[in-house]
Design an enzyme around this catalytic site. Structure first.
Site, PDB file in Angstrom:
ATOM      1  N   LYS A   1      60.375  61.221 -19.738  1.00  0.00           N
ATOM      2  CA  LYS A   1      59.672  60.518 -20.824  1.00  0.00           C
ATOM      3  C   LYS A   1      58.933  59.307 -20.281  1.00  0.00           C
ATOM      4  O   LYS A   1      57.753  59.103 -20.563  1.00  0.00           O
ATOM      5  CB  LYS A   1      60.676  60.053 -21.885  1.00  0.00           C
ATOM      6  CG  LYS A   1      60.058  59.099 -22.899  1.00  0.00           C
ATOM      7  CD  LYS A   1      61.052  58.605 -23.914  1.00  0.00           C
ATOM      8  CE  LYS A   1      61.738  57.325 -23.546  1.00  0.00           C
ATOM      9  NZ  LYS A   1      60.966  56.098 -23.796  1.00  0.00           N
ATOM     10  N   ASN A   2      59.650  58.486 -19.495  1.00  0.00           N
ATOM     11  CA  ASN A   2      59.027  57.247 -19.031  1.00  0.00           C
ATOM     12  C   ASN A   2      57.974  57.492 -17.953  1.00  0.00           C
ATOM     13  O   ASN A   2      57.255  56.573 -17.569  1.00  0.00           O
ATOM     14  CB  ASN A   2      60.089  56.272 -18.512  1.00  0.00           C
ATOM     15  CG  ASN A   2      60.929  55.707 -19.647  1.00  0.00           C
ATOM     16  OD1 ASN A   2      60.613  55.922 -20.818  1.00  0.00           O
ATOM     17  ND2 ASN A   2      62.001  55.010 -19.299  1.00  0.00           N
TER      18      ASN A   2
ATOM     19  N   ARG B   1      63.119  60.842 -29.572  1.00  0.00           N
ATOM     20  CA  ARG B   1      62.097  60.158 -28.768  1.00  0.00           C
ATOM     21  C   ARG B   1      62.223  60.524 -27.305  1.00  0.00           C
ATOM     22  O   ARG B   1      61.233  60.496 -26.579  1.00  0.00           O
ATOM     23  CB  ARG B   1      62.297  58.630 -28.819  1.00  0.00           C
ATOM     24  CG  ARG B   1      62.269  58.021 -30.166  1.00  0.00           C
ATOM     25  CD  ARG B   1      62.531  56.533 -30.025  1.00  0.00           C
ATOM     26  NE  ARG B   1      61.244  55.935 -29.806  1.00  0.00           N
ATOM     27  CZ  ARG B   1      60.719  55.000 -30.602  1.00  0.00           C
ATOM     28  NH1 ARG B   1      61.413  54.537 -31.611  1.00  0.00           N
ATOM     29  NH2 ARG B   1      59.541  54.528 -30.369  1.00  0.00           N
TER      30      ARG B   1
ATOM     31  N   ASP C   1      68.780  51.854 -18.877  1.00  0.00           N
ATOM     32  CA  ASP C   1      68.790  52.998 -19.801  1.00  0.00           C
ATOM     33  C   ASP C   1      70.032  53.875 -19.623  1.00  0.00           C
ATOM     34  O   ASP C   1      70.343  54.688 -20.500  1.00  0.00           O
ATOM     35  CB  ASP C   1      67.529  53.858 -19.597  1.00  0.00           C
ATOM     36  CG  ASP C   1      66.273  53.169 -20.104  1.00  0.00           C
ATOM     37  OD1 ASP C   1      66.386  52.092 -20.691  1.00  0.00           O
ATOM     38  OD2 ASP C   1      65.180  53.725 -19.911  1.00  0.00           O
TER      39      ASP C   1
ATOM     40  N   ARG D   1      60.872  41.745 -27.112  1.00  0.00           N
ATOM     41  CA  ARG D   1      60.164  42.436 -26.033  1.00  0.00           C
ATOM     42  C   ARG D   1      58.752  41.853 -25.941  1.00  0.00           C
ATOM     43  O   ARG D   1      57.793  42.412 -26.464  1.00  0.00           O
ATOM     44  CB  ARG D   1      60.171  43.948 -26.293  1.00  0.00           C
ATOM     45  CG  ARG D   1      61.586  44.508 -26.244  1.00  0.00           C
ATOM     46  CD  ARG D   1      61.652  45.996 -26.439  1.00  0.00           C
ATOM     47  NE  ARG D   1      61.379  46.734 -25.235  1.00  0.00           N
ATOM     48  CZ  ARG D   1      61.547  48.054 -25.124  1.00  0.00           C
ATOM     49  NH1 ARG D   1      61.989  48.753 -26.134  1.00  0.00           N
ATOM     50  NH2 ARG D   1      61.273  48.676 -23.997  1.00  0.00           N
TER      51      ARG D   1
ATOM     52  N   CYS E   1      62.141  50.859 -29.452  1.00  0.00           N
ATOM     53  CA  CYS E   1      63.541  50.632 -29.789  1.00  0.00           C
ATOM     54  C   CYS E   1      63.827  49.134 -29.884  1.00  0.00           C
ATOM     55  O   CYS E   1      63.252  48.334 -29.151  1.00  0.00           O
ATOM     56  CB  CYS E   1      64.446  51.264 -28.734  1.00  0.00           C
ATOM     57  SG  CYS E   1      64.562  53.052 -28.882  1.00  0.00           S
TER      58      CYS E   1
END
Ligand code: UD1
Length: 417
Positions: free
Chosen positions: A22-23, A397, A305, A121, A116
């Site tokens: 995903k990242n 997600r 993560d 952030r 999230c």
């Protein structure tokens, strides 16, 4: 509302393939806007965050279609630097479109990104990078507006490690006039993958994977064919699940070189791990031991993560585990839910102290963020009785059909609704 129902107590066994990252996918898709051609991203995971990014691409004027695991992005037509606010707020990495759209269009005005809830952030490092490339940046009313008649290369000294800001800095620099040196760059494998794609598209960029990245701007980029790297956090999650439930699992298409600190923690917990090429095997027959202290750090340290799923695996380990979260301020949202399942965890600021308990019991719990949701799954597999996990939109997600993956490994897991 969908619910994931897991009946715990079964050990896991079998083989599963690790999804594409995903990242990795999200910044790659944003980068494709910089090309004036057609790019193909293979091994592209089917995730709601990828779907939202596809919507952004379509909105700015790209043509996008999927064929199996390949996503085609045609950025050869005109691009408009506008993204609906709701889409910007639907994921954090939408912020990577800032430099791609600025570079391609000369100006951009975007709502601040969402994602999230892991505490504040900020985007100051992204802004610093763009200003260093000559952009005029203003922030007001929850929007960032950037303007630059033409970006020009420069020195970007990042005072703190940020994956996203490093990605924005690279994307801003690849078509800027002249050379750029980025210091204090994040070293994550996803940045190395981004560099690989950009190089095949004709960019002159080197140094990704180290803290100094050098870019020589080129006038144009072409489309490229790229295979997205393996998802190291999805891999860590399945390994944590197998450690928690016990048994033996084999992961294909994994990248063990990117998983070093996670594999080390699992070994310290008494799991047996073997790597051969891109296959990782974990078996756990004996009761788990607490791994001692686990401190999250930027790559190549222990990834933030992976903190929630590894914490969940440690709940029944003999002894005391201390987890220190140094990256995000609010990354223990899974703790109150794990307490409902009988865990013994005390948190204070950035520290969580986990005392191993003999048994966990199934409960009705809710995910409040993506990896926190993964932690609930890992705990549920080792709990007595049934756990019903709400908040699946967070897990969607980042995980491709988690219930199916778990069933393939012999777990009793079902998505209802
Ligand atoms: C990326 C990952 C996310 C992972 C995180 C840290 C993607 C799509 N997401 O997020 O899964 O948890 O890296 O490994 O790749 N910060 C600032 N100012 C900024 C930017 C960041 O202070 O302008 C701070 C953040 O608040 C945080 C730390 O820097 O405390 C790291 O954040 P960053 O590396 O930027 O995370 P993301 O790129 O958002």
């Amino acid at each position: 509302m969908s619910v994931l129902k897991i009946t715990g107590g079964r050990s896991l066994s079998g083989s599963v393939r690790v999804q594409g990252a995903k990242n990795g996918a999200l910044p790659l898709l944003a980068a494709s806007v910089l090309t004036e051609g057609i790019s193909v991203f293979r091994n592209c995971p089917a995730l709601s965050d990828v779907q939202a990014t596809v919507q952004i691409l379509r909105h700015v004027g790209c043509r996008v279609y999927r064929e199996g695991d390949a996503l085609w992005v045609d950025a050869s037509g005109p691009i408009r630097p506008e993204v609906p606010d709701a889409l910007m707020r639907s994921l954090r990495s939408s912020v990577i479109f800032l430099s791609a759209l600025l570079s391609r269009c000369g100006e951009v005005s975007l709502a601040l990104p969402g994602g999230c809830e892991l505490g504040p952030r900020p985007v100051d490092l992204h802004v610093l990078a763009l200003r260093a490339l000559g952009a005029e940046v203003t922030e007001a009313g929850g929007r960032i507006c950037c303007r630059a008649a033409g970006l020009r290369g420069g020195r970007i000294d990042l005072p703190a490690v940020s994956v996203g800001a490093t990605e924005n800095a690279i994307l801003g620099a690849v078509r800027a006039e002249g050379s750029t040196v980025i210091t204090g760059a994040a070293r994550e494998p996803e940045i190395v993958d981004l560099q690989a794609y950009l190089r095949s598209a004709g960019a002159l960029v080197s140094g990704a994977g180290s803290s100094v990245i050098r870019v020589r701007g080129v006038e144009k980029l072409r489309g490229a064919d790229h295979r997205i790297l393996s998802d190291r956090i999805a891999a860590a999650t399945i390994l944590a699940a197998a450690a928690s439930a016990g048994g033996s699992v084999r992961l294909y298409d994994a990248d063990p070189a990117c998983l070093g600190p996670v594999l080390q923690v699992l070994r310290n917990m008494g799991c047996r791990l073997e790597n051969a090429g891109n296959v990782v095997t974990l078996s756990r027959k004996e009761p788990l031991r607490a791994p001692g202290s686990v401190i999250t750090r930027p790559y190549p340290g222990f990834p933030t993560d992976a903190q929630p799923p590894i914490m969940a695996a440690a709940l029944r380990a003999e002894g005391t585990t201390v987890m220190i979260e140094t990256i995000f301020e609010n990354r223990f949202s899974h703790v109150p839910e794990l307490l409902r399942m009988g865990a013994d965890i005390r948190t204070s600021g950035k520290t969580a102290v986990i005392r191993g308990v003999e048994r966990l019991r199934g409960a009705e719990v809710s995910a409040a963020d993506l990896r926190g949701g993964a932690a609930l799954v890992v705990a549920a597999l080792a709990a007595e009785g049934e756990t019903r996990i709400h908040g699946l939109r967070y897990m969607d997600r980042g995980y491709e059909d988690l219930a199916l993956t778990l069933r393939e490994l012999g777990a009793e897991a079902e998505r209802i609704g």
